[in-house]
Design an enzyme around this catalytic site. Structure first.
Site, PDB file in Angstrom:
ATOM      1  N   SER A 228       2.425  -3.625   1.806  1.00  0.00           N
ATOM      2  CA  SER A 228       2.391  -2.558   0.807  1.00  0.00           C
ATOM      3  C   SER A 228       3.063  -1.318   1.387  1.00  0.00           C
ATOM      4  O   SER A 228       4.245  -1.348   1.695  1.00  0.00           O
ATOM      5  CB  SER A 228       0.943  -2.284   0.372  1.00  0.00           C
ATOM      6  OG  SER A 228       0.893  -1.307  -0.646  1.00  0.00           O
ATOM      7  N   THR A 229       2.323  -0.231   1.572  1.00  0.00           N
ATOM      8  CA  THR A 229       2.894   1.020   2.064  1.00  0.00           C
ATOM      9  C   THR A 229       3.566   0.808   3.417  1.00  0.00           C
ATOM     10  O   THR A 229       2.955   0.306   4.356  1.00  0.00           O
ATOM     11  CB  THR A 229       1.797   2.092   2.205  1.00  0.00           C
ATOM     12  OG1 THR A 229       1.006   2.110   1.027  1.00  0.00           O
ATOM     13  CG2 THR A 229       2.408   3.458   2.439  1.00  0.00           C
TER      14      THR A 229
ATOM     15  N   HIS B 231       3.981  -4.680  -2.783  1.00  0.00           N
ATOM     16  CA  HIS B 231       3.484  -3.907  -3.920  1.00  0.00           C
ATOM     17  C   HIS B 231       4.557  -2.944  -4.407  1.00  0.00           C
ATOM     18  O   HIS B 231       4.861  -1.945  -3.756  1.00  0.00           O
ATOM     19  CB  HIS B 231       2.237  -3.112  -3.524  1.00  0.00           C
ATOM     20  CG  HIS B 231       1.087  -3.967  -3.115  1.00  0.00           C
ATOM     21  ND1 HIS B 231       0.051  -3.501  -2.336  1.00  0.00           N
ATOM     22  CD2 HIS B 231       0.796  -5.266  -3.365  1.00  0.00           C
ATOM     23  CE1 HIS B 231      -0.828  -4.469  -2.137  1.00  0.00           C
ATOM     24  NE2 HIS B 231      -0.386  -5.559  -2.738  1.00  0.00           N
TER      25      HIS B 231
ATOM     26  N   MET C 263      -1.724  -0.054   2.518  1.00  0.00           N
ATOM     27  CA  MET C 263      -2.964   0.610   2.180  1.00  0.00           C
ATOM     28  C   MET C 263      -3.893  -0.367   1.472  1.00  0.00           C
ATOM     29  O   MET C 263      -3.463  -1.168   0.665  1.00  0.00           O
ATOM     30  CB  MET C 263      -2.626   1.800   1.255  1.00  0.00           C
ATOM     31  CG  MET C 263      -3.803   2.591   0.739  1.00  0.00           C
ATOM     32  SD  MET C 263      -3.255   4.064  -0.173  1.00  0.00           S
ATOM     33  CE  MET C 263      -2.210   3.329  -1.446  1.00  0.00           C
TER      34      MET C 263
ATOM     35  N   ASP D 132      -5.765  -5.732   0.214  1.00  0.00           N
ATOM     36  CA  ASP D 132      -5.165  -6.892  -0.443  1.00  0.00           C
ATOM     37  C   ASP D 132      -4.668  -7.885   0.604  1.00  0.00           C
ATOM     38  O   ASP D 132      -4.013  -7.498   1.569  1.00  0.00           O
ATOM     39  CB  ASP D 132      -4.007  -6.434  -1.334  1.00  0.00           C
ATOM     40  CG  ASP D 132      -3.413  -7.582  -2.146  1.00  0.00           C
ATOM     41  OD1 ASP D 132      -4.184  -8.497  -2.511  1.00  0.00           O
ATOM     42  OD2 ASP D 132      -2.197  -7.554  -2.412  1.00  0.00           O
TER      43      ASP D 132
END
Length: 384
Positions: free
Chosen positions: A205-206, A232, A324, A327
């Site tokens: 993600s991030t 994401h 972050m 998940d």
């Protein structure tokens, strides 16, 4: 307190973002900038914890300002991007230059802030504590900042699971986390040995787009299996990400399409707004896309991909990179139960140590490695 500098050529946008942050007890707006030159100069002088940066600005655009900031005073930067092909390409360039994350302008040049306030604040809070230039920034914590919720990135929802496995109850699983589950191996006819029968699944993600430039570009051209990746991102941006990765990698990289076969030496990026799972076609494994409800706010979600792949047992090599939230943690527990292999990025290289931390804390990671070693570990694992 998170000290913010807002850079946008639109007076309206500067006002709206300023008002949003001023309503939060843990943010302080230091100043605003009308162009990239002002943003760069004020970042040098004011030393904010965070800069929100528009891409298209006069005098000096957002990309040039970002480049100068990262060279002279590395700072957490969130880009504001439009949902266009050019906007998506510019965003990928910004992330490769060191921007932590981006905010999608949902309404063209004038963003409907009210529809994405929570997303903006969550991304900005995460970015303010991100690792920039090898240093973890730690702005003073606020007692007013919302407390993280367990499973916030992977909460109740439905998924289209692997064809031979009943749909799992995600909510029940989150309520009863497995911390030390025994490893077992499925008897499915789909499980076999040898590198050509392996499958790599990866979630991030991030900080993911930049991390993927290291991992995917480091994979060998003769990788004997396919790779499925959940990053994401909203629709439109995943295609630009795939194209950028394809340009710099030895393996072939593309945005995934429904029912396409999973080929050796190929990497498939889940398209924004679609869950990606492992399916079975006439000629073997294939990509299966669906728009089942998001897990929490996530679609695609790494947990959906990982759970669909878990029945492949020892043939699964799973990877969790910077991001972050949590998940991927739930799906990796399933992968571990079925005998799959788990690689987690080490805290030392994560932009945001959230998703890998959730896996590491459970004690289910087979390897915990700095980013630069992940590609080599994948290549070794698929040839075990």
């Amino acid at each position: 307190m998170i000290k913010v500098l807002i850079a946008d050529d639109s007076a309206f946008m500067r006002m709206v973002l300023s008002d949003l942050f001023k309503k939060q007890p843990d943010f302080e707006v230091l100043d605003t900038a009308r162009n990239g030159k002002e943003a760069y100069e004020k970042a040098l002088r004011l030393k904010p914890d965070l800069v929100t940066m528009d891409v298209n600005m006069p005098v000096m655009d957002g990309l040039d300002a970002l480049r100068h900031i990262m060279e002279d005073c590395p700072t957490a930067v969130i880009m504001c991007s439009s949902l266009t092909k050019d906007g998506a390409d510019a965003t990928m360039k910004a992330l490769s230059l060191g921007a932590v994350d981006f905010i999608n302008k949902t309404g063209g040049s004038i963003m409907r802030i009210d529809s994405i306030e929570d997303e903006i604040l969550a991304k900005c809070r995460a970015a303010a504590g991100a690792r920039i230039g090898g240093v973890v920034r730690k702005p003073r914590a606020s007692i007013f900042a919302p407390k993280p919720q367990t499973g916030s990135s992977s909460s109740a929802g439905k998924q289209e699971s692997f064809s031979t496995v009943a749909k799992p109850n995600f909510l029940s699983a989150w309520r009863k986390p497995v911390t030390s589950a025994p490893v077992f191996h499925t008897d499915s006819a789909l499980v076999s040995s040898g590198g050509k029968n392996k499958l790599v699944v990866l979630g991030t993600s991030t900080g993911g787009p930049k991390a993927l430039q290291t991992v995917v570009a480091g994979l060998p051209k003769n990788l004997p299996c396919g790779v499925l990746i959940v990053q994401h991102m909203p629709p439109g941006f995943t295609k630009s990400l795939a194209e950028r990765l394809d340009e710099i990698s030895q393996v072939s990289v593309k945005e995934a399409e429904d029912h396409e076969p999973i080929l050796p030496g190929h990497v498939y990026i889940a398209p924004g707004n679609y869950h990606m799972t492992v399916g079975m076609g006439k000629n073997g494994r294939e990509v299966a896309l669906n728009q089942d409800p998001p897990l929490g706010t996530l679609r695609p979600a790494a947990d959906v991909l990982f759970k669909s792949a878990a029945p492949l047992g020892r043939d699964i090599v799973s990877v969790i990179l910077t991001g972050m939230g949590q998940d991927g943690c739930l799906g990796m527990q399933d992968i571990k139960r079925h005998g799959g292999y788990i690689i987690a990025e080490a805290e030392s290289t994560c932009v945001v140590y959230g998703m890998p931390k959730a896996v590491v804390d459970l004690g289910i990671a087979d390897e915990i490695l700095p980013l630069q070693q992940v590609a080599g570990a994948i290549a070794k694992a698929v040839n075990r």
